[in-house]
Design a protein around this motif. Structure first.
Motif, short mmCIF file in Angstrom:
data_model
loop_
_atom_site.label_atom_id
_atom_site.label_comp_id
_atom_site.label_asym_id
_atom_site.label_seq_id
_atom_site.Cartn_x
_atom_site.Cartn_y
_atom_site.Cartn_z
N VAL A 152 52.87 66.34 61.76
CA VAL A 152 52.41 65.12 61.09
C VAL A 152 53.12 65.01 59.73
O VAL A 152 53.09 65.95 58.94
CB VAL A 152 50.88 65.13 60.89
N ALA A 153 53.75 63.85 59.51
CA ALA A 153 54.45 63.61 58.24
C ALA A 153 53.58 62.73 57.35
O ALA A 153 52.97 61.76 57.83
CB ALA A 153 55.80 62.96 58.49
N LEU A 154 53.49 63.05 56.10
CA LEU A 154 52.72 62.28 55.14
C LEU A 154 53.66 61.51 54.23
O LEU A 154 54.65 62.06 53.75
CB LEU A 154 51.82 63.20 54.30
N PHE A 155 53.33 60.23 54.01
CA PHE A 155 54.14 59.37 53.16
C PHE A 155 53.25 58.81 52.05
O PHE A 155 52.11 58.43 52.31
CB PHE A 155 54.78 58.22 53.95
N LEU A 156 53.79 58.75 50.86
CA LEU A 156 53.08 58.17 49.72
C LEU A 156 53.44 56.69 49.61
O LEU A 156 54.63 56.34 49.50
CB LEU A 156 53.45 58.90 48.44
N VAL A 157 52.44 55.82 49.70
CA VAL A 157 52.68 54.37 49.60
C VAL A 157 51.91 53.83 48.42
O VAL A 157 50.91 54.41 47.99
CB VAL A 157 52.25 53.64 50.91
N ASP A 158 52.39 52.69 47.89
CA ASP A 158 51.70 52.09 46.75
C ASP A 158 50.52 51.26 47.23
O ASP A 158 50.25 51.14 48.44
CB ASP A 158 52.66 51.23 45.92
N ASP A 159 49.79 50.67 46.28
CA ASP A 159 48.56 49.94 46.61
C ASP A 159 48.83 48.70 47.47
O ASP A 159 48.03 48.35 48.34
CB ASP A 159 47.85 49.52 45.32
N TYR A 160 49.97 48.05 47.24
CA TYR A 160 50.27 46.84 48.00
C TYR A 160 50.52 47.15 49.48
O TYR A 160 50.01 46.46 50.37
CB TYR A 160 51.49 46.14 47.38
N VAL A 161 51.31 48.19 49.74
CA VAL A 161 51.57 48.58 51.13
C VAL A 161 50.29 49.07 51.79
O VAL A 161 50.01 48.78 52.96
CB VAL A 161 52.67 49.65 51.18
N ALA A 187 47.19 48.17 51.13
CA ALA A 187 46.34 47.02 51.45
C ALA A 187 46.85 46.27 52.68
O ALA A 187 46.07 45.81 53.52
CB ALA A 187 46.27 46.08 50.25
N GLU A 188 48.17 46.18 52.82
CA GLU A 188 48.75 45.50 53.98
C GLU A 188 48.45 46.27 55.26
O GLU A 188 48.12 45.69 56.30
CB GLU A 188 50.26 45.36 53.77
N LEU A 189 48.56 47.59 55.21
CA LEU A 189 48.26 48.42 56.39
C LEU A 189 46.79 48.30 56.80
O LEU A 189 46.47 48.20 57.99
CB LEU A 189 48.62 49.88 56.10
N ARG A 190 45.90 48.33 55.81
CA ARG A 190 44.48 48.20 56.13
C ARG A 190 44.16 46.83 56.73
O ARG A 190 43.28 46.71 57.59
CB ARG A 190 43.64 48.42 54.86
N HIS A 191 44.90 45.80 56.31
CA HIS A 191 44.66 44.46 56.83
C HIS A 191 44.94 44.38 58.33
O HIS A 191 44.23 43.70 59.06
CB HIS A 191 45.53 43.46 56.06
N TRP A 192 45.98 45.08 58.78
CA TRP A 192 46.37 44.98 60.20
C TRP A 192 45.75 46.06 61.07
O TRP A 192 46.08 46.15 62.27
CB TRP A 192 47.89 45.05 60.31
N CYS A 193 44.85 46.86 60.54
CA CYS A 193 44.21 47.90 61.35
C CYS A 193 43.34 47.34 62.46
O CYS A 193 43.06 48.03 63.46
CB CYS A 193 43.36 48.81 60.44
#
Length: 333
Positions: A2-11, A13-19
């Motif tokens: 499993v790879a972990l990536f650090l994303v900012d708040d905007y990305v 929020a976008e990911l949570r929107h499409w969950c």
């Protein structure tokens, strides 16, 4: 793995929107690709706006609407833009899935609608400026808060910010006044009206009225940071002591006292060529001495550079204290 990536708040929020797609079993309605044209004309005055549908398809007849602006004053181009926005919202059901041509008589509105505004970049810039301002003001408030705390704790009856009164604040201002550098001449003093604080007279040195006002404003921020609010209740002796009437009267009396003593706000004195030449000649003469020490040479060269930069740059001498070496592209000789 499993790879972990650090994303900012905007990305994030976008990911949570499409969950919701992970468990969604529905379908989206098909949107018609046939855009139909509607011509909408809007106009605005200082207090009212209106709109009319000039031409439409699918049986949309010409329609008009108008309404009044609120009490908030705005520039006319902002009111024009607000008129377009309100009219589009009013015709929302009829304009949906249509291509709309909007006619306005202010080109700045169309230009503003076409701008590609990076709000994130603007917010980051404002945040950076606010942070720098807060750091500077915070350092001043911390020094003044420490000074006030020391003063209150050394009174015959030790006090704290929570227990001090407006009278204690006024005493603190009088104590700070003793460290001033402005000469307050009495009416009988021979030097009344003189701005030179080095004159030999018995008149006291005080803080300038503008400095006293700045101290009071910083005290306001200190008490606000400690949650004392913005009001002082003289009946219960609770609240915000700096906001009391006697503190305001103290500042008024300081201003009146200094006005009667003919104290004027200090301004930077300009250096003209007639003054610069004698100064430069004197420094050159001192530099030509055979017995000059390294320390004296350094001081003279520093002063020579300072005076010439101040003259040719046209800045106040105080501004040169923040001058960076990278900003000097030419040496004046």
């Amino acid at each position: 793995m499993v790879a972990l990536f650090l994303v900012d708040d905007y990305v994030s929020a976008e990911l949570r929107h499409w969950c919701f797609l992970d468990a969604w079993t529905g379908c989206m309605s098909w949107r018609s690709e046939a855009h139909k044209q509607i011509v909408l004309a809007t106009d605005a005055s200082s207090y009212k706006y209106g709109a009319v549908v000039l031409r439409g398809t699918d049986g949309i007849p010409p329609q008009t609407l108008c309404d009044y602006f609120g009490a908030v004053e705005k520039p006319i181009h902002l009111k024009e833009a607000e008129a377009v926005h309100n009219c589009l919202l009013s015709f929302e059901s009829k304009l949906k899935h249509h291509r709309v041509d909007v006619l306005v008589d202010k080109q700045v509105v169309l230009h503003g609608l076409q701008l590609n505004i990076d709000t994130r970049k603007i917010e980051d810039r404002l945040s950076l400026l606010d942070k720098k301002t807060d750091q500077s003001n915070s350092a001043k408030r911390k020094r003044l808060a420490a000074s006030l705390a020391d003063f209150l704790s050394n009174l015959p009856t030790p006090l704290t910010l929570c227990s001090c009164s407006p009278e204690d604040i006024r005493k603190f201002l009088v104590w700070k006044d003793e460290f001033g550098k402005t000469k307050i001449h009495t009416a009988s003093c021979l030097y009344i009206g003189s701005s030179d604080s080095r004159v030999n007279c018995a008149c006291p040195l005080r803080l300038a009225a503008g400095t006293v006002e700045g101290v009071i404003n910083l005290l306001c921020r200190i008490f606000e940071d400690h949650g004392f609010g913005r009001f002082w209740d003289s009946m219960t002796m609770q609240g915000y002591p700096v906001c009391s009437q006697i503190v305001k009267e103290y500042l008024t009396r300081i201003r009146e006292e200094q006005a009667k003593a003919n104290v004027l706000p200090k301004q930077a004195k300009p250096i003209f060529m007639s003054k610069l030449r004698p100064i430069a000649r004197y420094i050159d003469m001192q530099l030509a001495r055979s017995d000059i020490t390294s320390r004296e040479r350094y001081v003279l060269l520093r002063d020579q550079a300072w005076f010439k930069l101040q003259f040719f740059a046209g800045d106040r001498a105080g501004d040169l204290s923040i001058l960076l070496s990278q900003q000097i592209s030419k040496r004046f000789v």
